[in-house]
Design a protein around this motif. Structure first.
Motif, short mmCIF file in Angstrom:
data_model
loop_
_atom_site.label_atom_id
_atom_site.label_comp_id
_atom_site.label_asym_id
_atom_site.label_seq_id
_atom_site.Cartn_x
_atom_site.Cartn_y
_atom_site.Cartn_z
N VAL A 234 0.85 -1.21 0.00
CA VAL A 234 0.00 0.00 0.00
C VAL A 234 0.88 1.25 0.00
O VAL A 234 0.71 2.17 -0.81
N MET A 235 1.85 1.30 0.91
CA MET A 235 2.74 2.46 0.99
C MET A 235 3.66 2.51 -0.23
O MET A 235 4.01 3.60 -0.71
N GLN A 236 4.03 1.35 -0.74
CA GLN A 236 4.87 1.29 -1.94
C GLN A 236 4.15 1.94 -3.12
O GLN A 236 4.73 2.74 -3.86
N PHE A 237 2.85 1.62 -3.28
CA PHE A 237 2.06 2.21 -4.37
C PHE A 237 1.98 3.73 -4.22
O PHE A 237 2.10 4.48 -5.19
N LYS A 238 1.83 4.20 -2.98
CA LYS A 238 1.75 5.65 -2.73
C LYS A 238 3.07 6.34 -3.11
O LYS A 238 3.06 7.44 -3.67
N ALA A 239 4.20 5.68 -2.79
CA ALA A 239 5.51 6.26 -3.12
C ALA A 239 5.72 6.30 -4.63
O ALA A 239 6.36 7.22 -5.15
N VAL A 240 5.16 5.33 -5.36
CA VAL A 240 5.30 5.28 -6.82
C VAL A 240 4.43 6.36 -7.48
O VAL A 240 4.84 7.02 -8.43
N ILE A 241 3.21 6.54 -6.96
CA ILE A 241 2.26 7.44 -7.61
C ILE A 241 2.50 8.92 -7.24
O ILE A 241 2.10 9.82 -7.98
#
Length: 697
Positions: A234-241
């Motif tokens: 979840v946090m990984q997706f936020k860092a990517v977006i």
């Protein structure tokens, strides 16, 4: 005016057609090599050949659309200058804004398209779900190589074209024949105006498209890597977006800034600079508040400090811009002192210009150093051992620097439009008052172009650092593809999927006492000078042919200088086109071959050394060349405004020689270096599988 603009447009389009033919052949060959690596040797991701082609296509398209707009806008700007200075400024600037918004729009479109495609087709990994986004982001990085390759061809080819025409027009027309700049009696004047478009519009558009995409993609890859060991998808997706969202909002805020630019009728160069500063500063202030809001609503870990990293990136851009303005604008002391040096001849102008360029590197380099440290510490929560988040901070600082590219590129593309408007006014004999207004717009354009080049070079340094870290992520992905599962360190074995960037540095012994790293660093530093030497000599050869042709026409076509006969403009356009196509191949191919050769001989440590050496030396050399060239140009403009004897004086002739020397500095070699830095990184990333499989050491 319409006839002159049509001639420039025709020349620009015929040049682009020729360039795209040559570049298409190179792209087909490279795509076939990638296809063999992917489907036969199995050392490359299968998506790379297609991603590479789309990156090149969109990069070329952004340059093409920007140039199409610019070639129509110049005559309209000249016509608007008949009414008022403000009207001329607004048309030129908003036409430049079309270029800026096309670049950022196409960049985000390409990134969004590839993210959706790859996210759909790449399967989830049951054992390590966080690994999927790492594969998606590192694969997306490969379309950056297509953008970088196209950008380098556009920059080098356009730079050789424009400077061959410019040098020929200046040396024979202004110095030898004593006729004004852009005089219709000069056979090279149409080629000179065409060159402004192919070099400073199409070339710059492709260049900054590649910087913009590279910064977003590298940061997304670092964001995915930062959370791979924790498995927090979840946090990984936020860092990517996050970098994509900041860039998207930046487009809207650039539009707000664009519509706030206006000036008074009797404005001088400082007032005109302030008019543009209002727009860029407004967009920058708004993006600061927007960034805090975006990252807060996104719920990203450590959102406040990461927002501060974005602000650091913006501040670096502002500092570099102001520093460039100070050293290159005739409103300030350094350039005026350079004009004064013309009293003792061209030699002292050249010596003083080189000294000025060297001094001008201090502030940008210190700004980048401070920015790198601050953005790293903010994102790492002031912990130097938290390397992955610190590198993410550097990446997102580069995104912050380029977030308002829509308006920053507008100020840059404005320059050649204003320059062409001045040429159009001179050739169409629109009168002294109109020429005075277009000269004011042109002088402003020289400074904004120099500022834009400084900005592009600064962004290349930050993006290059982010790409350096992304290269390590590509190494991880390729090792996994090869069936490796662990890194065997002296302290014991580590799961490859959970290894951080420090583990990879230890595994490959990336230290300053490793001869492989040192060898790579020396080669990288040499590459910057080799590349500049090749491009400078290319301009010299092409300009020599142009000088011979202009002299021939003055000698053989009777009545040119008296205005009774029309020069053969098309012959000069043809010489520049052929010269640029021929001369751009070798420098561009060397930039692609060097990282591959270094990787095959010295392995991963050698490639990392190459990228570090190329980035550090290339950045400083590019700032020196861009600022020295810009100062020489504006020193000449200062004399032409009526100072130190004015046009036709000995001081004027001395500054013309300085400007001629500075032309390839600021418009060919200097701006091409920032693409060289990023292209070597992109080639290294795409060829990581080849390096791992076949390296000698």
């Amino acid at each position: 005016m319409a006839k002159i603009a049509a001639a420039v447009r025709k020349g620009a389009m015929s040049y682009l057609k020729q360039q795209y033919k040559v570049v298409s052949i190179v792209f087909v060959i490279l795509a076939l090599i990638f296809a063999i690596m992917a489907f036969v040797l199995k050392i490359q991701n299968e998506w790379v050949p297609i991603a590479f082609l789309t990156g090149g296509f969109f990069s070329g398209l952004s340059g093409f659309l920007g140039m199409k707009t610019a070639t129509y806008a110049s005559a309209r700007t000249a016509n608007a200058a008949r009414t008022s200075l403000n009207k001329g400024l607004r048309i030129a600037f908003r036409s430049g804004a079309v270029m800026g918004l096309v670049v950022v729009g196409l960049g985000l479109l390409d990134i969004s398209f590839w993210y959706l495609i790859l996210n759909y087709f790449i399967p989830e990994e049951a054992m390590m779900p966080a690994h999927k986004l790492c594969i998606v982001t590192t694969t997306m990085l490969t379309f950056g190589m297509g953008a970088s390759t196209q950008a380098l061809f556009a920059r080098v080819g356009g730079g050789i074209y424009t400077k061959a025409a410019d040098v020929g027009a200046d040396l024979v027309g202004k110095v030898e024949a004593g006729i004004p700049e852009d005089d219709p009696r000069n056979p090279a004047t149409i080629a000179d105006n065409v060159g402004d478009n192919v070099g400073d519009v199409a070339g710059m558009g492709a260049d900054l498209y590649e910087s913009y995409c590279g910064s977003i993609l590298a940061t997304a890859a670092l964001g995915a890597a930062a959370y791979i060991s924790s498995g927090d998808t979840v946090m990984q997706f936020k860092a990517v977006i996050a970098p994509m969202l900041i860039s998207a909002v930046g487009i809207l805020l650039s539009i707000v800034g664009i519509f706030s630019v206006r000036t008074k009728e009797d404005a001088g160069i400082k007032q005109l600079l302030n008019a543009l500063a209002v727009g860029t500063n407004l967009s920058s202030v708004l993006i600061v508040f927007a960034t805090f809001g975006i990252l807060y609503l996104l719920g990203l870990d450590n959102w406040f400090n990461i927002s501060c990293s974005v602000i650091v990136g913006l501040l670096i851009g502002i500092v570099i811009g102001r520093s460039t303005e100070y050293y290159t604008s005739q409103s300030y002391k350094p350039t005026r002192n350079l004009s004064e040096a013309g009293k003792t001849g061209p030699a002292t102008v050249i010596i003083s210009g080189i000294g000025l360029g060297m001094l001008s590197t201090c502030i940008p380099v210190l700004a980048v150093v401070a920015g790198v440290i601050m953005s790293f510490l903010f994102a790492a929560n002031f912990d130097f051992s938290n390397v992955t988040m610190g590198l993410y901070g550097i990446g997102i600082a580069s995104v912050g620097m380029l977030s308002t590219l829509g308006i920053t590129l507008a100020t840059d593309a404005y320059g050649p439009i204003a320059d062409n408007a001045g040429g159009n006014a001179e050739m169409a004999k629109l009168g002294e008052e109109v020429r005075k207004r277009t000269d004011a717009l042109d002088s402003l354009g020289n400074t904004t172009a120099a500022t834009g080049k400084g900005f592009a070079i600064g962004s290349a340094a930050l993006t290059g650092l982010a790409l350096l870290a992304s290269y390590v992520e590509e190494i991880r992905t390729n090792l996994l593809r090869m069936g490796e599962t662990t890194l065997n360190l002296t302290s014991g074995a580590i799961d490859l999927q959970k290894a951080n960037i420090v583990d990879f540095m230890n595994y490959y012994n990336v230290t300053l006492i490793n001869p492989l790293v040192l060898s790579g660093m020396f080669i990288g530093s040499m590459m910057a000078f080799l590349f500049c030497g090749l491009t400078m000599n290319a301009v010299g050869r092409a300009a020599g042919k142009m000088v011979d042709e202009v002299r021939r026409q003055f000698r053989e076509i009777k009545g040119i200088l008296t205005g009774e006969a029309e020069p053969d403009y098309e012959r000069c356009v043809e010489i520049s086109t052929k010269g640029a196509q021929k001369e751009m191949i070798i420098p561009s191919m060397i930039a692609i071959v060097a990282p591959i050769g270094t990787g095959l001989i010295f392995g991963v440590p050698g490639v990392l050394g190459l990228l570090m050496g190329g980035m550090s030396t290339g950045f400083v050399l590019a700032v020196f060349m861009a600022n020295a060239g810009g100062a020489w140009d504006n020193a000449k403009k200062y004399v032409e405004e009526g100072n130190l004897g004015g046009k036709g004086s000995d001081v004027h002739k001395a500054t013309i020689v300085g400007d001629t020397v500075g032309d390839p500095f600021k418009d060919t070699s200097g701006p091409s270096l920032n693409i060289l830095i990023k292209l070597m990184s992109m080639v290294s990333i795409v060829m990581a599988g080849l390096t791992l499989t076949y390296s000698l050491f």
